[in-house]
Design a protein around this motif. Structure first.
Motif, PDB file in Angstrom:
ATOM      1  N   GLU A  90       0.827  -1.187   0.000  1.00 50.51           N
ATOM      2  CA  GLU A  90       0.000   0.000   0.000  1.00 50.51           C
ATOM      3  C   GLU A  90       0.876   1.258   0.000  1.00 50.51           C
ATOM      4  OE1 GLU A  90      -3.007  -0.380   2.883  1.00 50.51           O
ATOM      5  OE2 GLU A  90      -3.742   1.671   2.586  1.00 50.51           O
ATOM      6  N   ASP A 124       2.050   2.232  -3.243  1.00 56.23           N
ATOM      7  CA  ASP A 124       0.972   2.415  -4.215  1.00 56.23           C
ATOM      8  C   ASP A 124       0.795   1.242  -5.169  1.00 56.23           C
ATOM      9  OD1 ASP A 124      -0.033   4.751  -3.359  1.00 56.23           O
ATOM     10  OD2 ASP A 124       1.220   6.014  -4.660  1.00 56.23           O
ATOM     11  N   GLU A 139      -1.406  -2.294  -6.037  1.00 54.87           N
ATOM     12  CA  GLU A 139      -2.659  -2.960  -5.725  1.00 54.87           C
ATOM     13  C   GLU A 139      -2.382  -4.241  -4.934  1.00 54.87           C
ATOM     14  OE1 GLU A 139      -5.626  -1.695  -6.736  1.00 54.87           O
ATOM     15  OE2 GLU A 139      -4.422  -0.001  -7.458  1.00 54.87           O
ATOM     16  N   GLU A 177      -3.771  -6.980  -5.198  1.00 59.47           N
ATOM     17  CA  GLU A 177      -3.849  -8.165  -6.066  1.00 59.47           C
ATOM     18  C   GLU A 177      -2.473  -8.552  -6.606  1.00 59.47           C
ATOM     19  OE1 GLU A 177      -6.990  -6.175  -5.334  1.00 59.47           O
ATOM     20  OE2 GLU A 177      -6.241  -5.412  -7.234  1.00 59.47           O
TER      21      GLU A 177
END
Lengths: 323, 255, 400, 226
Positions: C139, C142, C144, C146
């Protein structure tokens, strides 16, 4: 979503390889590679006999041609049926490999051919008859600690074979007739033939022929060379199935370079001592029933694709020797 | 190793040396002599490799130039490697006895060896042409070369190191495998000594050993000689590629 | 982006207590007649970004690699937090030093999550802690969530580089060593990654040693820049503004290049300059009044204000007497800048503008203008403006 | 000319195959046993040699050169050369077969490890890996595709060569080929089936190893153009 964390890659990487190794090792263990696949080890407990004394495993061996392997199987299965522990080292090779094996105890039992054993194995004179031959062979084997058992009636001797067409063309019926052919003859035999009195040396020294020798190991390849006209004469065995074909002719051995070649079982004396007369009686009983016709039958069945152990087993059952 | 065995090995080494240094063995007129067997061996091997080249190289050049049959080119070498040489030699002999077309002594062996040599020659030739820099080929076309000229003057010279490396691998394989022919025919060149000596048991061991040494020497010499041929045949600009191609391809040649 | 307990930028330690200290650091490679690095002394203060920059062969990468002992020094010593690095096994030392390299060096056979978890795993963290940390780092850079189960080959170059930074930060090392980390990505992505690094640094306050051959990158990122010459000779070690203002010698001057003055501008923000009100009038003023404003400013155009918003501009020749300024049609100012824009950006705006002016706005509110002479004045002044440039709009508003 | 041999049996008698399933299975298993032993021992030796070659670079050329010479020596010659030392037996057959795997395996292991990108190694070092763990966890898995490619070539080559070991009285399906040839007149089915089974075995093992490689290297298959 799959978990991003999985088992450690090394473990994953090595596990299947290790598994493969174990699998193959396991395969190797229960499919004993020492053993020729032709020979299924009979279960020693098969036989009903309970009065077999404890003794060493009897390692049965053979030369590297089907008839010898079938004969070895015949004796081996008969012994197994009676309860003796039997091992196999079949298809071992030529006499040059089997006799040393017998002498140093790597093998214990071998179905021999009387004349060749004497002449090729020990460099003796060809025997005049079966009985004197057997005595001579026993004397020769004595030092190696090997006992010669009673010869079987079956005979399979070297056969010098040409095509009927060649025989007709050159007016040949006996080996001696070949001397009349201009430029000599080409003769194909197995490699060991070149130095044997019963083979090439018999032709050159015994008959005085002018022979160019071609070394061709396998009988089928020799026959092919003969039929293709590459050679004039080849060595086969007298019990080989194709000899029945009218297109082939076995030349008569008037000089007697081919000695009487009765099947004669030889066995290490220490094995005889360990198991006693019962074993000898059993083997003699088998030998007595082996005739030349039986050998021819064996070779025929072999050429029909039957495995040696099966041919041997069928015959023993037919004769009521196992049950 | 016990003293007795040690002595036996020394005895064997001595006997082998005696065998090898016997002047009779080097008699050029004797059919059992080393010169004759060597020539017989090379006769079979060279026939097989030439035949394989004649069959495989033009076909591979054509297909590679046309960008055809790529799947075939990549798989043929693997399939080739999977074929047991001994089985193939016996099989060709068997077929020869049944058709009667080519005799049973020389050609079945040569044809079986040819079949074994085809895959590496084909695949190396194909790959070699395919790996020629596309820009070079494009430039040649741009300058007005015909397709035949592109193949003959651009692709073939640039691919030659890898093509020759493939032939070299196949040749060494063929020389090694020719010996197995001694089991099936009276030929088999130097393999004859190994097979014949083997059949004679202990007494034949010096022959076996001498034959094996001669065989190994011949194979290594054939490899080295081909290296020289490569140096002579190759254009200056691509000679260095040959070494690399050789090292990269030296696999699948055991016979 | 979640707030984290970031270390304070300056830290509690005094500048005389450097995080990393190089003392007489020397590396002579076998078969080379002069050392790659020759008796280098350098202090890296806590919580700062120090950029090693210089031409190829200057030993900047060698120096960096001697800090985590990928290369062992021939002589000299590296101290981290006062402790000599030679006192502990190299692999233990390295687990405390985040390491990012140009080609990233992600492990192709491990997922992104496994890659990030490398050092925590080597340190023997438990599964749950690793899992939580991995998610947090994804996070932070930045990416994802997934992407966690993907393999590196499935990511773009920029994404991989961010994973590389996340992996280096995984065990929260106090020090980050970065060896030309953005050398292989295209300029657009590089700019974004640089901004992201500055943002991370603001939050985390790591001590970062950064190697680059790109002087612009050094100026943008460095709290201090060490300019190295061939053979590992330290030519100058100072904050970027100082280096630009007072190059220590000809080598530094030539390395900075002819655009040194412009580079200096890039270190200062519009907020650092004094803005002028410029030739602007309210919409309800008369044409005459507008003409006199323009005349006073010495220009032939005038800007029109709608309250606090600058509506546009018009030529004084187009002013019609008797009408209010607001009744005329106006042209738009095509380029506008804000406080955070560098002066170099403002200069670009001036030279491309038809009015030869940079209009400064704060969102929609008109703040003032910069003329070329206003910018030129900054060239000769000292500029300590990096902190301002980096500052958030809230801070700069105070100055406006 | 139609000779005695020319009118021999058909090339393939399916009923013989049907009756001899057990024999064929036994021979196949023996064939696999020889292959497994040779490749397994070869892999162990090659790994050791590769570690030496990777650790001391100067030894790589001599090691590969030695492997190359072994590889070039005809199998028949090699059996013969080893015969006085090992005598007839499994050891002779397996030792000879092992020698053919060394060149292939060492070359591929070294190439595989060399092929691991430098930056990956540097990153691993920078993360604080120690050499042994780095080798097992980073280098070996990444080298796996090339190593398995070598294993495939070695296995297929050895499966083909096992047939030759029949000549020294050992040899799985080679023994069947030899038996079919030794019988008079020859029994073609044995020759054909022995050869075909050997090919099938080689291809099967090749595909199995390919599957193993696929399973071991999931990262290599999932590629999206970034």
């Amino acid at each position: 979503m799959r978990s991003p964390f999985r088992s450690r890659p090394v473990v994953r990487a090595l596990a299947p390889i290790a598994a493969l190794g174990l699998l193959l090792a396991a395969c190797g263990d229960d499919g004993d590679p020492e053993q020729t696949p032709d020979a299924q080890t009979g279960d020693p407990d098969d036989g009903a006999a309970t009065d077999i004394p404890d003794g060493p495993e009897i390692v049965v061996s053979s030369f590297n041609f089907p008839e010898s392997t079938i004969l070895a199987e015949v004796y081996a299965q008969a012994m197994e049926d009676a309860g003796y522990p039997v091992g196999r080292e079949l298809d071992l090779g030529t006499r040059e490999l089997t006799l040393p094996g017998l002498a140093d105890g790597q093998i214990d039992f071998l179905p021999e051919y009387l004349g060749s054993a004497l002449v090729t194995g020990f460099g003796e004179e060809p025997p005049g008859d079966v009985d004197s031959g057997a005595d001579a062979l026993q004397a020769a084997f004595e030092a190696d600690g090997v006992t010669v058992l009673t010869p079987a009636p079956a005979v399979n001797s070297n056969a010098f074979v040409t095509t009927s067409a060649f025989a007709e063309e050159n007016g040949v019926t006996t080996i001696g007739d070949l001397a009349d052919i201009d430029g000599g003859i080409t003769f194909a035999g197995p490699p060991e033939c070149e130095e044997r009195d019963t083979c090439l040396l018999g032709l050159t020294d015994g008959y005085g022929l002018d022979v160019t020798f071609e070394s061709i190991q396998e009988p089928a390849a020799r026959l092919a060379a003969l039929e293709a006209g590459d050679v004039d004469l080849i060595l086969l065995f007298s019990t080989d199935a194709p000899l029945a074909d009218e297109r082939l002719l076995q030349l008569e051995d008037t000089e007697g370079i081919v000695p009487p070649e009765n099947i004669v079982p030889v066995i290490r004396t220490e094995v005889v001592d360990a198991y006693g007369d019962d074993l000898v009686t059993l083997l003699d009983e088998v030998s007595a029933m082996l005739t030349t016709e039986v050998l021819t039958e064996f070779n025929l069945r072999s050429s029909e694709g039957l495995a040696p152990d099966q041919i041997a087993g069928d015959w023993l059952a037919e004769q009521g020797l196992v049950g | 190793m016990g003293a007795a065995e040690d002595g036996a090995v020394r005895q064997l080494a001595g006997d082998t040396l005696t065998w090898l240094t016997d002047p009779g063995r080097w008699d050029v007129t004797s059919v059992a002599g080393i010169p004759f067997r060597t020539l017989q061996h090379l006769g079979v091997s060279v026939s097989a490799i030439l035949l394989a080249c004649v069959l495989a190289v033009p076909l591979a050049l054509h297909l590679a130039h046309r960008r055809r049959a790529e799947a075939l080119a990549s798989s043929v070498v693997n399939i080739g490697r999977a074929i047991p040489s001994f089985g193939l030699i016996v099989l060709f002999w068997l077929l020869a006895t049944r058709t009667g077309w080519v005799g049973t002594q020389f050609w079945p062996l040569v044809l079986a060896l040819t079949a074994l040599a085809l895959p590496p020659v084909f695949t190396n030739t194909y790959t070699a042409v395919r790996e020629v820099d596309a820009a070079t080929v494009e430039a040649a076309r741009g300058m007005g070369y015909t397709e035949a000229q592109v193949l003959r003057r651009i692709e073939l010279p640039l691919a030659s190191p890898v093509i020759l490396a493939g032939i070299r691998i196949a040749f060494v394989q063929v020389v090694a495998t020719t010996a197995i022919g001694a089991i099936v025919t009276n030929g088999g060149g130097l393999g004859r000594y190994v097979v014949d000596g083997f059949a004679r048991g202990v007494a034949g061991r010096p022959t076996v050993l001498a034959g094996a040494l001669l065989l190994a020497t011949l194979t290594l010499l054939a490899d080295g000689a081909f290296g020289l041929v490569e140096r002579l045949l190759l254009p200056d600009g691509v000679r260095d590629d040959a070494r690399r191609a050789d090292v990269a391809n030296r696999v699948g040649a055991a016979g | 982006m979640p707030e984290t307990t970031a270390a304070p930028v300056a830290g509690t330690a005094t500048p005389t207590d450097p995080m990393i200290a190089l003392r007489g650091l020397t590396k002579a490679f076998d078969g080379q007649d002069r050392p790659a690095v020759d008796h280098l002394d350098l202090d890296v203060p806590r919580g700062e970004i120090v950029v090693l920059v210089g031409p190829s062969g200057c030993g900047k990468t060698t120096t960096l690699k001697m800090i985590n002992r990928i290369i062992e020094p021939t002589s000299g010593e590296v101290f981290i937090d006062g402790q000599p690095t030679s006192a502990r096994p190299a692999h233990e030392l390295r687990r405390d030093l985040g390491y990012v390299i140009q080609q990233v060096g992600l492990f192709p056979h491990k997922t992104i999550a496994q890659n990030i978890a490398t050092v925590p795993r080597l340190l023997g963290w438990d599964r749950d802690r690793i899992r939580a940390r991995t998610a947090e780092l994804l996070e932070r850079v930045d990416l994802e969530p997934e992407l966690a189960s993907r393999y590196p080959s499935e990511l773009s170059g920029g994404q991989r580089q961010r994973v590389g930074v996340a992996r280096a930060l995984a065990a929260d090392p106090p020090v980050l060593l970065m060896d030309e980390p953005y050398g292989a990505v295209d300029p657009l992505v590089r700019g974004r990654l640089q901004d992201q690094l500055l943002e991370l640094q603001r939050e985390l306050g790591k001590t970062i040693v950064f190697v680059t051959h790109d002087i612009d990158e050094a100026i943008k990122l460095g709290d201090r820049i060490a300019i190295l010459n061939v053979g590992g000779v330290l030519e100058q070690y100072a904050p970027p503004a100082e280096i630009l203002r007072e190059p220590a010698n000809d080598f530094v001057r030539s390395f900075l290049g002819a655009e040194r003055a412009l580079k200096q501008l890039s270190l200062q923000a519009v907020g650092d300059a004094e803005l002028v009100r410029g030739p602007v009038v309210a919409a309800d003023e008369s044409a005459t009044a507008a003409r006199s404003v323009a005349q006073a400013e010495g220009v032939d155009w005038v800007g029109v204000l709608d309250g606090e918003r600058l509506r546009g501009w018009l030529w004084t020749d187009d002013l019609e007497d008797g009408r209010r300024v607001g009744d005329h049609a106006t042209r738009d100012f095509r380029v506008m800048v804000d406080h955070a824009t560098s002066l170099r950006g403002a200069l670009d705006a001036i030279v491309t503008s038809r009015n030869q002016v940079a209009v400064v706005v704060d969102d929609d509110r008109y703040r003032g203008m910069l003329f070329i002479e206003d910018v030129a004045r900054r060239l000769t002044l000292s500029g300590g403006g990096r902190a301002n440039r980096r500052a958030t709009p809230a801070v700069s508003e105070d100055r406006a | 000319m139609t000779g005695v041999l020319a009118q021999a049996r058909p090339l393939l008698e399916w009923d013989w195959v049907g009756r001899n399933g057990e024999l064929l299975w036994e021979l196949t298993r023996q064939h696999l046993y020889f292959t497994g032993m040779a490749v397994g021992i070869g892999l162990a030796i090659s790994l050791a040699l590769s570690v030496v070659a990777l650790r001391w670079r100067a030894t790589l050329t001599p090691i590969l050169g030695f492997g190359s010479v072994l590889y070039t020596i005809p199998s028949l010659a090699l059996f013969a050369l080893l015969l006085p030392v090992l005598g007839i037996g499994d050891a002779l057959a397996i030792t000879a077969l092992v020698t053919y795997t060394i060149l292939i395996l060492v070359r591929n292991i070294v190439a595989g490890i060399d092929g691991v990108p430098r930056e990956v190694i540097e990153a691993a070092d920078g993360m604080g890996y120690r050499p042994a763990r780095r080798f097992l966890e980073i280098e070996l898995p990444l080298a796996m595709p090339v190593v398995v490619a070598g294993l495939r070539i070695a296995s297929v080559t050895v499966i083909g060569l096992v047939t030759v070991t029949a000549l020294i009285g050992r040899g799985g399906l080679g023994a069947l080929i030899l038996r079919g040839f030794r019988t008079l007149p020859p029994f073609p089915t044995m020759i054909v089936v022995g050869t075909l089974l050997s090919v099938v075995l080689a291809i099967t093992v090749d595909l199995l190893l390919l599957g193993v490689e696929r399973a071991l290297t999931p990262w290599a298959r999932r590629k999206t153009a970034p």
